[in-house]
Design a protein around this motif. Structure first.
Motif, PDB file in Angstrom:
ATOM      1  N   TYR A 196      -0.249  -6.921   2.159  1.00  0.00           N
ATOM      2  CA  TYR A 196      -1.556  -6.316   1.847  1.00  0.00           C
ATOM      3  C   TYR A 196      -1.726  -6.145   0.339  1.00  0.00           C
ATOM      4  O   TYR A 196      -2.744  -6.567  -0.239  1.00  0.00           O
ATOM      5  N   ARG A 197      -0.731  -5.578  -0.312  1.00  0.00           N
ATOM      6  CA  ARG A 197      -0.824  -5.349  -1.756  1.00  0.00           C
ATOM      7  C   ARG A 197      -0.877  -6.660  -2.524  1.00  0.00           C
ATOM      8  O   ARG A 197      -1.627  -6.798  -3.508  1.00  0.00           O
ATOM      9  N   HIS A 198      -0.080  -7.628  -2.082  1.00  0.00           N
ATOM     10  CA  HIS A 198      -0.047  -8.927  -2.767  1.00  0.00           C
ATOM     11  C   HIS A 198      -1.413  -9.608  -2.691  1.00  0.00           C
ATOM     12  O   HIS A 198      -1.891 -10.174  -3.681  1.00  0.00           O
ATOM     13  N   ALA A 199      -2.043  -9.540  -1.519  1.00  0.00           N
ATOM     14  CA  ALA A 199      -3.349 -10.179  -1.350  1.00  0.00           C
ATOM     15  C   ALA A 199      -4.419  -9.493  -2.187  1.00  0.00           C
ATOM     16  O   ALA A 199      -5.323 -10.161  -2.716  1.00  0.00           O
ATOM     17  N   LEU A 200      -4.339  -8.171  -2.305  1.00  0.00           N
ATOM     18  CA  LEU A 200      -5.286  -7.461  -3.177  1.00  0.00           C
ATOM     19  C   LEU A 200      -5.184  -7.977  -4.603  1.00  0.00           C
ATOM     20  O   LEU A 200      -6.196  -8.274  -5.260  1.00  0.00           O
ATOM     21  N   ALA A 201      -3.947  -8.092  -5.097  1.00  0.00           N
ATOM     22  CA  ALA A 201      -3.734  -8.564  -6.472  1.00  0.00           C
ATOM     23  C   ALA A 201      -4.248  -9.994  -6.635  1.00  0.00           C
ATOM     24  O   ALA A 201      -4.888 -10.330  -7.652  1.00  0.00           O
ATOM     25  N   GLU A 202      -3.965 -10.841  -5.628  1.00  0.00           N
ATOM     26  CA  GLU A 202      -4.439 -12.225  -5.697  1.00  0.00           C
ATOM     27  C   GLU A 202      -5.960 -12.300  -5.724  1.00  0.00           C
ATOM     28  O   GLU A 202      -6.546 -13.215  -6.332  1.00  0.00           O
ATOM     29  N   SER A 203      -6.609 -11.335  -5.080  1.00  0.00           N
ATOM     30  CA  SER A 203      -8.069 -11.331  -4.985  1.00  0.00           C
ATOM     31  C   SER A 203      -8.718 -10.565  -6.126  1.00  0.00           C
ATOM     32  O   SER A 203      -9.957 -10.398  -6.136  1.00  0.00           O
ATOM     33  N   GLY A 204      -7.913 -10.083  -7.065  1.00  0.00           N
ATOM     34  CA  GLY A 204      -8.446  -9.350  -8.205  1.00  0.00           C
ATOM     35  C   GLY A 204      -8.919  -7.955  -7.861  1.00  0.00           C
ATOM     36  O   GLY A 204      -9.774  -7.389  -8.561  1.00  0.00           O
ATOM     37  N   LEU A 205      -8.357  -7.367  -6.792  1.00  0.00           N
ATOM     38  CA  LEU A 205      -8.752  -6.027  -6.362  1.00  0.00           C
ATOM     39  C   LEU A 205      -7.648  -5.035  -6.683  1.00  0.00           C
ATOM     40  O   LEU A 205      -6.464  -5.322  -6.487  1.00  0.00           O
ATOM     41  N   PRO A 206      -7.983  -3.839  -7.162  1.00  0.00           N
ATOM     42  CA  PRO A 206      -6.962  -2.846  -7.480  1.00  0.00           C
ATOM     43  C   PRO A 206      -6.393  -2.206  -6.217  1.00  0.00           C
ATOM     44  O   PRO A 206      -7.095  -2.076  -5.204  1.00  0.00           O
ATOM     45  N   PHE A 207      -5.139  -1.812  -6.276  1.00  0.00           N
ATOM     46  CA  PHE A 207      -4.540  -1.064  -5.171  1.00  0.00           C
ATOM     47  C   PHE A 207      -4.914   0.403  -5.313  1.00  0.00           C
ATOM     48  O   PHE A 207      -4.728   1.002  -6.368  1.00  0.00           O
ATOM     49  N   ASP A 208      -5.464   0.990  -4.253  1.00  0.00           N
ATOM     50  CA  ASP A 208      -5.874   2.389  -4.256  1.00  0.00           C
ATOM     51  C   ASP A 208      -5.106   3.116  -3.153  1.00  0.00           C
ATOM     52  O   ASP A 208      -5.340   2.862  -1.961  1.00  0.00           O
ATOM     53  N   PRO A 209      -4.185   4.019  -3.506  1.00  0.00           N
ATOM     54  CA  PRO A 209      -3.410   4.720  -2.464  1.00  0.00           C
ATOM     55  C   PRO A 209      -4.273   5.538  -1.519  1.00  0.00           C
ATOM     56  O   PRO A 209      -3.847   5.845  -0.397  1.00  0.00           O
ATOM     57  N   GLU A 210      -5.494   5.902  -1.953  1.00  0.00           N
ATOM     58  CA  GLU A 210      -6.392   6.653  -1.074  1.00  0.00           C
ATOM     59  C   GLU A 210      -6.905   5.804   0.084  1.00  0.00           C
ATOM     60  O   GLU A 210      -7.440   6.332   1.052  1.00  0.00           O
ATOM     61  N   LEU A 211      -6.734   4.486  -0.015  1.00  0.00           N
ATOM     62  CA  LEU A 211      -7.182   3.591   1.036  1.00  0.00           C
ATOM     63  C   LEU A 211      -6.054   3.240   2.014  1.00  0.00           C
ATOM     64  O   LEU A 211      -6.221   2.356   2.865  1.00  0.00           O
ATOM     65  N   VAL A 212      -4.916   3.920   1.895  1.00  0.00           N
ATOM     66  CA  VAL A 212      -3.769   3.662   2.770  1.00  0.00           C
ATOM     67  C   VAL A 212      -3.451   4.916   3.572  1.00  0.00           C
ATOM     68  O   VAL A 212      -3.370   6.016   3.024  1.00  0.00           O
ATOM     69  N   ALA A 213      -3.299   4.767   4.876  1.00  0.00           N
ATOM     70  CA  ALA A 213      -2.896   5.866   5.750  1.00  0.00           C
ATOM     71  C   ALA A 213      -1.870   5.330   6.744  1.00  0.00           C
ATOM     72  O   ALA A 213      -1.948   4.170   7.174  1.00  0.00           O
ATOM     73  N   VAL A 214      -0.899   6.154   7.115  1.00  0.00           N
ATOM     74  CA  VAL A 214       0.198   5.719   7.980  1.00  0.00           C
ATOM     75  C   VAL A 214      -0.162   5.959   9.443  1.00  0.00           C
ATOM     76  O   VAL A 214      -0.445   7.081   9.849  1.00  0.00           O
ATOM     77  N   GLY A 215      -0.136   4.883  10.230  1.00  0.00           N
ATOM     78  CA  GLY A 215      -0.426   4.985  11.658  1.00  0.00           C
ATOM     79  C   GLY A 215       0.794   4.876  12.540  1.00  0.00           C
ATOM     80  O   GLY A 215       0.723   5.133  13.740  1.00  0.00           O
ATOM     81  N   ARG A 216       1.921   4.431  11.980  1.00  0.00           N
ATOM     82  CA  ARG A 216       3.218   4.351  12.673  1.00  0.00           C
ATOM     83  C   ARG A 216       3.206   3.436  13.901  1.00  0.00           C
ATOM     84  O   ARG A 216       4.030   3.559  14.793  1.00  0.00           O
ATOM     85  N   TYR A 217       2.233   2.492  13.963  1.00  0.00           N
ATOM     86  CA  TYR A 217       2.132   1.574  15.097  1.00  0.00           C
ATOM     87  C   TYR A 217       1.743   2.288  16.396  1.00  0.00           C
ATOM     88  O   TYR A 217       1.875   1.722  17.476  1.00  0.00           O
ATOM     89  N   GLU A 218       1.275   3.536  16.329  1.00  0.00           N
ATOM     90  CA  GLU A 218       0.941   4.307  17.525  1.00  0.00           C
ATOM     91  C   GLU A 218      -0.552   4.596  17.554  1.00  0.00           C
ATOM     92  O   GLU A 218      -1.166   4.847  16.517  1.00  0.00           O
ATOM     93  N   GLN A 219      -1.135   4.596  18.751  1.00  0.00           N
ATOM     94  CA  GLN A 219      -2.578   4.759  18.844  1.00  0.00           C
ATOM     95  C   GLN A 219      -3.036   6.157  18.437  1.00  0.00           C
ATOM     96  O   GLN A 219      -4.020   6.303  17.707  1.00  0.00           O
TER      97      GLN A 219
END
Length: 331
Positions: A196-219
């Motif tokens: 995810y982070r690598h693709a953001l960088a490739e696309s010229g988009l900044p990484f924003d930690p506020e856009l990441v949340a942990v779901g732990r693979y659970e619904q």
């Protein structure tokens, strides 16, 4: 001469029938010396009414165990693949799930202790929690832990799949792409985060930690992660979830908040479990060959059981993006 019964074994060993049952099935609560005495009597009398007793002479049970934390969609598809691969083999399948009264690591260690060397010849662990795995039988891990690299493993290309999904969303024109991360202790989760982070960088988009949340693979946890992302002051226009259960949770939360998909929000998952195509709208997702993961684990494990040296002990299977109805350019 009639076949010996469990009562005969109990009488000859000087113990109760319950103790014989515990001893031959590898259960707790019996002293080591008592277990040894019971098993000696079992062999002397030729008692063969249980799987353990009948396998004592050959030291093989003809059973492969699969340890899963829960019978959720991913594990269910793994079991289908394992079962299909074992269909014409000499092995039977024993699926074993954990007790919710124990920690994940606790039930896995207890399960390995109970099953290995008595009920199964080898074990496949699905998304294991324990790092330092040890048992009296060969072990293969599917979707392995971040630790112990020497354990034979089978997994999908998590980095490549996550990179492709994120670049796909960026290619549609999305600039704020959220990410619902997986279980932090699994290698797949770390690699999907990195993709995810690598693709953001490739696309010229900044990484924003506020856009990441942990779901732990659970619904349920995924729902909490989705709510945090979608109720913020500057919500994302697209979300990539590290598995389909989390992605479906995002769809549910979006509907509760009155957001249309894909009009207001695009969503991409990872797995392509059967529920993905049945969601409303059908989920765009990264397909990993889940049943093939199970089959590959069987191939690797049976080679180890045959005393062979596999050409590769760390297998990575390819992924591909499946476009459905949850993705579109932003409004």
């Amino acid at each position: 001469m009639s076949r010996p019964t469990i009562n005969d074994v109990a009488a000859a060993a000087g113990v109760s029938v319950a103790t014989v049952s515990k001893a031959v099935n590898g259960r707790y609560g019996v002293a080591v010396a008592t277990v040894e005495r019971v098993l000696q009597v079992v062999e002397e009398l030729g008692y063969e009414s249980s799987l353990v007793a009948s396998s004592m002479r050959s030291r093989q049970t003809g059973v492969i165990g699969v340890l899963v934390a829960d019978f959720e969609p991913f594990s269910a598809e793994i079991l289908k693949g394992v079962g299909a691969a074992l269909h014409d083999s000499r092995y039977d399948l024993l699926a074993y799930s954990g007790s919710r009264q124990l920690s994940p690591e606790g039930w896995e260690r207890r399960s390995l202790s109970r099953l290995s060397g008595t009920l199964i010849d080898g074990v496949i662990m699905v998304t294991p929690t324990v790092v330092n795995v040890s048992a009296d039988v060969p072990i293969v891990a599917i979707d392995p832990h971040t630790g112990r690299a020497d354990l034979p493993t089978v997994e999908s290309d998590s980095f490549g799949g996550a990179r492709h999904a994120t670049r796909f969303l960026a290619g549609l024109g999305h600039r704020r792409i959220g990410f619902v991360a997986g279980r932090p202790d699994l290698r797949s989760s770390s690699l999907r985060d990195a993709g995810y982070r690598h693709a953001l960088a490739e696309s010229g988009l900044p990484f924003d930690p506020e856009l990441v949340a942990v779901g732990r693979y659970e619904q349920d946890t995924g729902r909490g992660a989705a709510k945090r992302l979608l109720t913020g002051p500057d919500r994302p226009t697209a979300v990539f979830a590290a598995n389909d259960l989390s992605a479906i949770a995002v769809l549910d939360v979006a509907a509760e908040l009155g957001l249309s998909v894909p009009g207001d929000l695009s969503v991409v998952g990872f797995d392509d479990v059967p529920e993905a195509a049945q969601s409303s709208p059908p989920l765009t997702t990264v397909r990993q060959p889940i049943q093939q993961l199970g089959a590959a684990a069987v191939s690797l494990l049976t080679a180890l059981l045959a005393g062979e040296e596999p050409e590769k002990t760390h297998l990575v299977l390819p992924t591909r993006l499946i476009e459905r109805g949850t993705t579109a350019p932003p409004r």
